[in-house]
Structures are given as C-alpha cells and as structure tokens.
Enzyme design. Structure first.
Site, mmCIF file in Angstrom:
data_model
loop_
_atom_site.group_PDB
_atom_site.id
_atom_site.type_symbol
_atom_site.label_atom_id
_atom_site.label_comp_id
_atom_site.label_asym_id
_atom_site.label_seq_id
_atom_site.Cartn_x
_atom_site.Cartn_y
_atom_site.Cartn_z
ATOM 1 N N THR A 20 -48.867 68.871 -36.809
ATOM 2 C CA THR A 20 -48.673 69.419 -35.476
ATOM 3 C C THR A 20 -47.286 69.981 -35.296
ATOM 4 O O THR A 20 -46.329 69.508 -35.891
ATOM 5 C CB THR A 20 -48.959 68.353 -34.387
ATOM 6 O OG1 THR A 20 -48.437 68.814 -33.139
ATOM 7 C CG2 THR A 20 -48.297 67.036 -34.715
ATOM 8 N N ARG A 21 -47.200 71.031 -34.492
ATOM 9 C CA ARG A 21 -45.902 71.556 -34.106
ATOM 10 C C ARG A 21 -45.861 71.694 -32.579
ATOM 11 O O ARG A 21 -45.006 72.345 -32.023
ATOM 12 C CB ARG A 21 -45.636 72.912 -34.776
ATOM 13 C CG ARG A 21 -46.550 74.036 -34.328
ATOM 14 C CD ARG A 21 -46.066 75.362 -34.862
ATOM 15 N NE ARG A 21 -46.472 76.483 -34.053
ATOM 16 C CZ ARG A 21 -47.600 77.171 -34.224
ATOM 17 N NH1 ARG A 21 -48.463 76.829 -35.157
ATOM 18 N NH2 ARG A 21 -47.864 78.208 -33.446
ATOM 19 N N HIS B 239 -51.877 67.208 -26.586
ATOM 20 C CA HIS B 239 -52.662 67.108 -25.359
ATOM 21 C C HIS B 239 -53.942 66.329 -25.683
ATOM 22 O O HIS B 239 -54.188 65.967 -26.824
ATOM 23 C CB HIS B 239 -52.961 68.506 -24.809
ATOM 24 C CG HIS B 239 -51.707 69.249 -24.413
ATOM 25 N ND1 HIS B 239 -50.985 68.920 -23.283
ATOM 26 C CD2 HIS B 239 -51.030 70.253 -25.009
ATOM 27 C CE1 HIS B 239 -49.928 69.708 -23.205
ATOM 28 N NE2 HIS B 239 -49.930 70.531 -24.222
ATOM 29 N N HIS C 55 -56.069 67.349 -28.721
ATOM 30 C CA HIS C 55 -55.599 66.941 -30.060
ATOM 31 C C HIS C 55 -55.810 65.447 -30.278
ATOM 32 O O HIS C 55 -56.161 65.009 -31.364
ATOM 33 C CB HIS C 55 -54.113 67.275 -30.233
ATOM 34 C CG HIS C 55 -53.767 68.667 -29.845
ATOM 35 N ND1 HIS C 55 -52.896 68.965 -28.819
ATOM 36 C CD2 HIS C 55 -54.198 69.852 -30.329
ATOM 37 C CE1 HIS C 55 -52.807 70.267 -28.679
ATOM 38 N NE2 HIS C 55 -53.575 70.827 -29.574
ATOM 39 N N ARG D 265 -58.505 74.577 -34.317
ATOM 40 C CA ARG D 265 -58.666 76.019 -34.152
ATOM 41 C C ARG D 265 -57.309 76.701 -34.320
ATOM 42 O O ARG D 265 -56.276 76.163 -33.968
ATOM 43 C CB ARG D 265 -59.277 76.338 -32.788
ATOM 44 C CG ARG D 265 -58.578 75.677 -31.622
ATOM 45 C CD ARG D 265 -59.446 75.688 -30.405
ATOM 46 N NE ARG D 265 -59.633 77.040 -29.920
ATOM 47 C CZ ARG D 265 -58.732 77.708 -29.211
ATOM 48 N NH1 ARG D 265 -57.589 77.155 -28.897
ATOM 49 N NH2 ARG D 265 -58.981 78.922 -28.787
#
Ligand SMILES: [Zn+2]
Length: 384
Positions: free
Chosen positions: A193-194, A198, A201, A287
């Site tokens: 993740t960057r 939320h 995720h 996505r």
C-alpha cells in the site's frame, strides 16, 4: 517456507572480515551519487529483497526485462533496476573498474564492480514498462530526468543506510522469514500500500486473512509523488487501525523501502516477486494496482499475471474487485458478491473524501474508520 525468487536469498552485505579493507578502497574510487530511487534499490538489492539480482542490471538483463519481462537466464522479472550515470566521467567508465555508490544523506554506502556501461533509449523503456511516453506520467518524468547511460554490475554494501524513520518497522527478508516461521505461519498474504487504508482495503486484507495464517501489511515508504499521503501519516493510520481492528497475533506491520514507479501492471508483478522474497505466499492485487491517472485499465494488473505460468511467479496473486459497504447487504461486499445497484453502496470519490477531510468532516464510518479519518484530518490541518 516459500523459496525466494531464483531459489536463494541474496545477501550482498560485505562480510565483516573484508569491511576494513573495502572502506580503505572506497576513498580512491570514482563516486556515483544515487538518487532516491536508486538508493532504495541498493538497499533492497543488498538484503535480498530483489533476489536473484545481485546488483544493478547489465545491458543484457535490462533489455530482456524491458522487451520480454524476463531476465537473461529466464526468470520472470518485470521492472528494470538500473543505475544511471550522473556525469560525463561516469559515461566514460570502463567495464572492470570499481565505483563507490554514495547517497546524499548517508555518504559512501556500497562498492559496485562495473561490468557494463550502456546507452539506453528512455522513450522506448517508458513505452514498454510504463505503457506510455506521456510527460505527465511521473515515471516518464523520472526517466527524462536521467542521463541515457546506465551502469551495471554487482554491488557490495559497506553499511546500511541510516534511517531515522520507522526504525522498528524495517524488517529485511531474512527477518520476516524467521518471524513467519516462528509464528508457525505457512500461508502469509502480503498487502502492498501507498495510501491510507480505508474500509475497502481493510476488507480485502481480512478476506485474505480468512484464508491465510497471517497477514503482512507492507506499506511502501520510498519515494512517492508529492500529492500522495506522506509515509509518516500513513504509518500512523496503519498503527491505529491495527491497534483497534486487527488480531495482533495474526498481523505483521513492516515497511517496504521501495520507491513507487507507477508502472501499474508491471509493477504488480514486481511487487509480488519481492514479497515472495520476504517469505509471503500470497499477494493481494486490488484494482488499478500501482496505477496513476488513467494510464492503466482497472484490472490490467490482474490480467498481466496470465502472461506468466503460475510457477514462474511462485507467489499466488489474490485478485480483488472494487469493494464497498452495501446498505442492502448490511456488510462490506464487492461487485463479485453483492447484487444491489450502486445507489445502495456507500461510495465516495477520492476527491470527495479529500474535500471532507480538508473541511474537518468525518467520512461515513462505513467508508473510513473514524480513528483513521481523525489522523488524516489532523495532518491536513498541520499541512495548512
Ligand atoms: Zn448488496
């Protein structure tokens, strides 16, 4: 334990017995200053996160990767790991010489045995790897800022870069492997993740955790574009989320030193292979993984895995569709599991969320956990 890519975890750290001599040698060598991405790559090369690579790519590997997504010896590899010449003197270096690799804030970090000095065509690299030559793409901008000559060869790390941030979260592949094995985890899902996490995720991670023994939350903390949420703020969000909503004994939080390339599908393959080196067996691909703007199709990062035989990649991708809270279902769901129309879904665009946070408003709890929103609001307030 899943084997590293290529079968062996690379370690390019100078053995202690040789360190004194190498440090003496460093003073007399030509220096090549690393940019931020190259410094991050060096760190990952040295600790085996990029196994089987032992250094920056030579021309043969570089061309094979750009053209065929494989190394010369046939292993899958999707992203060039290249060191650019910084001066005309570097461009005149001859194979066989040795250079000191220097990072701005860290001084001399490593020695590279130069095997290759070669010219590249950045437009061609951009078109193949990033699928665009549009100057608005941050990866294209990066390539355009480089001299068109690369240096390739194995590296030897003299000392670890001095990090002042996230020091308790900087586990190397050999350390995560020991940790997973100590926990008795056979199936470990990694989440790259960057962005702040939320509910969507969180849902993907927890779906993966239902199937796996453990979860590695592995935020990227290398260079990102300036409008991405700063890593320090994101780390605070991960900490508060894990503290309040995740079972402590089933999740590990550690940072991934890489810089973002925004190469979309090719970077999804790269991210998966590196997580295999950290000892993970599964990799969550959401996505528009590693995407930016509208350069990649929403699910291109899923489709690209079909271009490889599963055993070429080794780590198992877990593909997820768009997730959301559905009022009718009364739960988190995705287009794969919910039959209801969009009006029933709690959906906010990225722009809308940023507007709300900037105004100090909490997004609906079905969208963002209030603890996370509070940290984001606070950081925006500080940033003014
Ligand atoms: Zn529904």
């Amino acid at each position: 334990m899943i084997p590293p890519h290529g079968g062996k975890l690379v370690d390019r750290t100078a053995p202690e017995a040789e360190q004194a001599e190498l440090l003496r040698e460093v003073a007399g060598l030509p220096q090549v200053e690393l940019n931020e991405r190259e410094a991050a790559d060096l760190e990952m090369l040295a600790c085996g996160a990029m196994s089987p690579l032992e250094g920056f790519m030579t021309e043969a590997d570089y061309r094979a990767v750009v053209d065929t997504m494989h190394l010369v010896k046939g292993l899958a590899w999707s992203i060039p790991v290249a060191l650019s010449a910084k001066t005309e003197q570097h461009e005149a270096l001859k194979p066989g010489c040795r250079v000191t690799l220097v990072a701005k804030s860290n001084g001399a970090l490593a020695i590279m045995a130069v095997e290759d000095v070669y010219r590249v065509d950045h437009a061609q690299e951009a078109q193949s790897v990033l699928r665009t030559t549009d100057e608005a793409h941050p990866g294209v901008q990066y390539l355009r800022s480089l001299r068109p000559t690369y240096l390739g060869g194995p590296i030897t790390l003299l000392r670890k870069p001095n990090h002042r941030d996230f020091t308790r979260y900087r586990l190397q592949p050999k350390e995560t492997r020991v940790l997973f094995s100590a926990k008795g985890w056979e199936r470990v899902a990694a989440f790259q993740t960057r962005n702040p996490i939320h509910r969507a995720h969180e849902y993907l991670q927890k779906c993966a955790l239902e199937l796996a023994d453990g979860l590695l939350v592995h935020p990227l903390v290398g260079e990102t574009k300036s409008d991405d949420t700063p890593a320090a703020v994101r780390m605070q969000c991960y900490e508060v989320l894990l503290e309040n909503y995740y079972p402590k004994d089933r999740v590990v939080l550690s940072v991934f030193p890489a810089a973002m390339r925004y190469a979309g599908p090719r970077e999804a393959i790269f991210h998966a292979l590196l997580r295999k080196n950290y000892g993970c067996t599964h990799f969550i691909v959401g996505r528009d993984h590693a995407g930016v703007g509208s350069y990649y199709g929403t699910y291109d990062a899923h489709h690209i895995f079909a271009e490889f035989a599963p055993e070429e990649i080794g780590i198992t991708p877990l593909f997820f569709d768009h997730a959301f809270f559905c009022r009718k279902c009364g739960s988190m769901a995705s287009t794969k599991t919910c039959p209801h129309p969009r009006e029933d879904h709690v959906f906010l665009s990225g722009t809308k969320v940023r507007e709300m946070l900037a105004a100090g408003e909490l997004p609906p709890p079905e969208f963002t956990r209030p603890e996370v929103a509070q940290i984001l609001i606070e950081s925006m307030r500080k940033a003014g």
